[in-house]
Structures are given as C-alpha cells and as structure tokens.
Design a protein around this motif. Sequence first.
Motif, PDB file in Angstrom:
ATOM      1  N   GLY A  47       0.815  -1.208   0.000  1.00 43.78           N
ATOM      2  CA  GLY A  47       0.000   0.000   0.000  1.00 43.78           C
ATOM      3  C   GLY A  47       0.842   1.248   0.000  1.00 43.78           C
ATOM      4  O   GLY A  47       0.346   2.349   0.212  1.00 43.78           O
ATOM      5  N   SER A  48       2.137   1.101  -0.256  1.00 43.65           N
ATOM      6  CA  SER A  48       3.025   2.262  -0.296  1.00 43.65           C
ATOM      7  C   SER A  48       4.171   1.999  -1.269  1.00 43.65           C
ATOM      8  O   SER A  48       4.557   0.851  -1.490  1.00 43.65           O
ATOM      9  CB  SER A  48       3.589   2.572   1.097  1.00 43.65           C
ATOM     10  OG  SER A  48       4.556   1.625   1.478  1.00 43.65           O
ATOM     11  N   GLU A  81       5.025   9.665   3.831  1.00 49.19           N
ATOM     12  CA  GLU A  81       5.738   9.195   5.014  1.00 49.19           C
ATOM     13  C   GLU A  81       7.226   9.214   4.721  1.00 49.19           C
ATOM     14  O   GLU A  81       7.637   8.916   3.604  1.00 49.19           O
ATOM     15  CB  GLU A  81       5.327   7.757   5.359  1.00 49.19           C
ATOM     16  CG  GLU A  81       3.871   7.570   5.617  1.00 49.19           C
ATOM     17  CD  GLU A  81       3.487   6.111   5.779  1.00 49.19           C
ATOM     18  OE1 GLU A  81       4.317   5.221   5.460  1.00 49.19           O
ATOM     19  OE2 GLU A  81       2.359   5.864   6.208  1.00 49.19           O
ATOM     20  N   ARG A  82       8.014   9.518   5.714  1.00 51.28           N
ATOM     21  CA  ARG A  82       9.472   9.434   5.583  1.00 51.28           C
ATOM     22  C   ARG A  82       9.915   8.024   5.903  1.00 51.28           C
ATOM     23  O   ARG A  82       9.433   7.414   6.862  1.00 51.28           O
ATOM     24  CB  ARG A  82      10.155  10.383   6.558  1.00 51.28           C
ATOM     25  CG  ARG A  82      10.033  11.813   6.179  1.00 51.28           C
ATOM     26  CD  ARG A  82      11.306  12.278   5.530  1.00 51.28           C
ATOM     27  NE  ARG A  82      11.191  13.713   5.289  1.00 51.28           N
ATOM     28  CZ  ARG A  82      11.448  14.263   4.138  1.00 51.28           C
ATOM     29  NH1 ARG A  82      11.842  13.529   3.126  1.00 51.28           N
ATOM     30  NH2 ARG A  82      11.322  15.543   3.973  1.00 51.28           N
ATOM     31  N   GLU A  83      10.839   7.510   5.111  1.00 49.67           N
ATOM     32  CA  GLU A  83      11.444   6.225   5.449  1.00 49.67           C
ATOM     33  C   GLU A  83      12.363   6.456   6.641  1.00 49.67           C
ATOM     34  O   GLU A  83      13.134   7.415   6.645  1.00 49.67           O
ATOM     35  CB  GLU A  83      12.238   5.681   4.260  1.00 49.67           C
ATOM     36  CG  GLU A  83      11.371   5.183   3.137  1.00 49.67           C
ATOM     37  CD  GLU A  83      12.177   4.453   2.066  1.00 49.67           C
ATOM     38  OE1 GLU A  83      13.413   4.596   2.029  1.00 49.67           O
ATOM     39  OE2 GLU A  83      11.557   3.749   1.268  1.00 49.67           O
ATOM     40  N   PRO A  84      12.271   5.620   7.669  1.00 47.50           N
ATOM     41  CA  PRO A  84      13.122   5.806   8.854  1.00 47.50           C
ATOM     42  C   PRO A  84      14.606   5.882   8.472  1.00 47.50           C
ATOM     43  O   PRO A  84      15.090   5.052   7.705  1.00 47.50           O
ATOM     44  CB  PRO A  84      12.838   4.564   9.706  1.00 47.50           C
ATOM     45  CG  PRO A  84      11.485   4.107   9.254  1.00 47.50           C
ATOM     46  CD  PRO A  84      11.407   4.465   7.800  1.00 47.50           C
ATOM     47  N   GLY A  85      15.281   6.903   8.978  1.00 44.96           N
ATOM     48  CA  GLY A  85      16.709   7.071   8.723  1.00 44.96           C
ATOM     49  C   GLY A  85      17.037   7.526   7.315  1.00 44.96           C
ATOM     50  O   GLY A  85      18.183   7.431   6.888  1.00 44.96           O
ATOM     51  N   ARG A  90       7.877   7.920   1.182  1.00 43.50           N
ATOM     52  CA  ARG A  90       7.015   6.869   0.635  1.00 43.50           C
ATOM     53  C   ARG A  90       5.625   7.462   0.581  1.00 43.50           C
ATOM     54  O   ARG A  90       5.244   8.253   1.423  1.00 43.50           O
ATOM     55  CB  ARG A  90       7.010   5.632   1.532  1.00 43.50           C
ATOM     56  CG  ARG A  90       8.348   4.911   1.566  1.00 43.50           C
ATOM     57  CD  ARG A  90       8.243   3.582   2.286  1.00 43.50           C
ATOM     58  NE  ARG A  90       7.538   2.561   1.530  1.00 43.50           N
ATOM     59  CZ  ARG A  90       8.066   1.874   0.506  1.00 43.50           C
ATOM     60  NH1 ARG A  90       9.298   2.107   0.127  1.00 43.50           N
ATOM     61  NH2 ARG A  90       7.365   0.952  -0.122  1.00 43.50           N
ATOM     62  N   TYR A  91       4.891   7.029  -0.398  1.00 50.68           N
ATOM     63  CA  TYR A  91       3.516   7.485  -0.557  1.00 50.68           C
ATOM     64  C   TYR A  91       2.620   6.304  -0.241  1.00 50.68           C
ATOM     65  O   TYR A  91       2.832   5.209  -0.739  1.00 50.68           O
ATOM     66  CB  TYR A  91       3.295   8.021  -1.968  1.00 50.68           C
ATOM     67  CG  TYR A  91       4.349   9.041  -2.316  1.00 50.68           C
ATOM     68  CD1 TYR A  91       4.422  10.239  -1.616  1.00 50.68           C
ATOM     69  CD2 TYR A  91       5.302   8.783  -3.292  1.00 50.68           C
ATOM     70  CE1 TYR A  91       5.403  11.165  -1.900  1.00 50.68           C
ATOM     71  CE2 TYR A  91       6.288   9.708  -3.586  1.00 50.68           C
ATOM     72  CZ  TYR A  91       6.339  10.905  -2.886  1.00 50.68           C
ATOM     73  OH  TYR A  91       7.316  11.815  -3.166  1.00 50.68           O
ATOM     74  N   ARG A  92       1.632   6.520   0.624  1.00 50.00           N
ATOM     75  CA  ARG A  92       0.816   5.427   1.134  1.00 50.00           C
ATOM     76  C   ARG A  92      -0.663   5.684   0.874  1.00 50.00           C
ATOM     77  O   ARG A  92      -1.149   6.786   1.026  1.00 50.00           O
ATOM     78  CB  ARG A  92       1.031   5.266   2.628  1.00 50.00           C
ATOM     79  CG  ARG A  92       0.147   4.184   3.260  1.00 50.00           C
ATOM     80  CD  ARG A  92       0.507   3.899   4.696  1.00 50.00           C
ATOM     81  NE  ARG A  92       1.884   3.466   4.857  1.00 50.00           N
ATOM     82  CZ  ARG A  92       2.342   2.242   4.590  1.00 50.00           C
ATOM     83  NH1 ARG A  92       1.527   1.325   4.121  1.00 50.00           N
ATOM     84  NH2 ARG A  92       3.600   1.935   4.793  1.00 50.00           N
TER      85      ARG A  92
END
Length: 165
Positions: A47-48, A81-85, A90-92
């Motif tokens: 979903g992303s 959303e930001r990918e951690p680190g 990312r688009y969800r």
Amino acid sequence: MRESAGADRNAQAVSRFVESFAAQLVEAGMPRMPARVFAALLSSDEGSMTSAGLGEQLRISPAAVSGAVRYLAQTHMVSREREPGSRRERYRVHGDQWYEALTNRDAVLKRWEAALREGVTSLGADTPAGRRMSETLAFFEFLESELAELMERWRVQREKTFGQE
C-alpha cells in the motif's frame, strides 16, 4: 516492478489492472496521472511506494509522480511518510482512503452551501434562478446530513467486517 509486486504476481496483469482502473477514475473526473499513481499504490501489497518505484512501474518522470502525489495528498487519497533514517518519502494509500476522502468533502459542501445561500439572496428567492439555487442548496444540505450518517454506518460495518486497524 520490484517494489510493489509479490514474487508470484504477473507484472503484466497488474499493469493492465492499474491502467484499467485508472481509466475508470479518469472517466469519473480524476486527472490521468493521479489516477494512475493511485491505482498503482492501491494495487501494491504494501500500500506504499517510493517515487522511484512509482516512476519505474508506471514509466513516468519524478516530476509527474510529484505532481500526482501532490493532487492525491490534497484530496486525502494518499499520505506521505518518511522512510526511517532516510530523506526519501514513501507514498501510502490506506484501507480507509475513500472514507477519509468523502469525510473531508464536508468542508467543500459547507463552502458550496455558503455560496449558494449568497446566490439565493443575490438572485432573489422568488426568481426562477433563485428557486434553482434554493433547490441546489437544499440538495447539498440533505447530502451533508445523509453523508454523516452514512459514514458512521460504514465505520461500524467496516469494523465488523475487517476488524479494527
């Protein structure tokens, strides 16, 4: 199509679905590129996807992805959303994206109602145009009240059917 397809997925079948569903969204009034991006996100297992993943799958430029995501975020169809680190986004698409999109239409309906009230006043309630405006206003007021009840019934039905997320 590495990012969104499971190992057992037929990439051509997924692509056909994405383009077919996107065409239906376009026919309903959504711009073409946001429709394609939305269909791709909706059909991905996670979903992303990242901009690069969307660009690769849909064979479109980063600018096209960016414009499509901007439109979809403004209409509450996707979130960023930001990918951690990482600085990558990312688009969800969420399971309740239709609920959110319709619920957020409430503000639009209220603005239309205010404009229509002004139109009735400006045109005169007893004129043919004023009566048409009054009927349109009544329709939107009815729709707004029914939509709130409908969305609550859907929330309960969704919880029964799919559980709480």
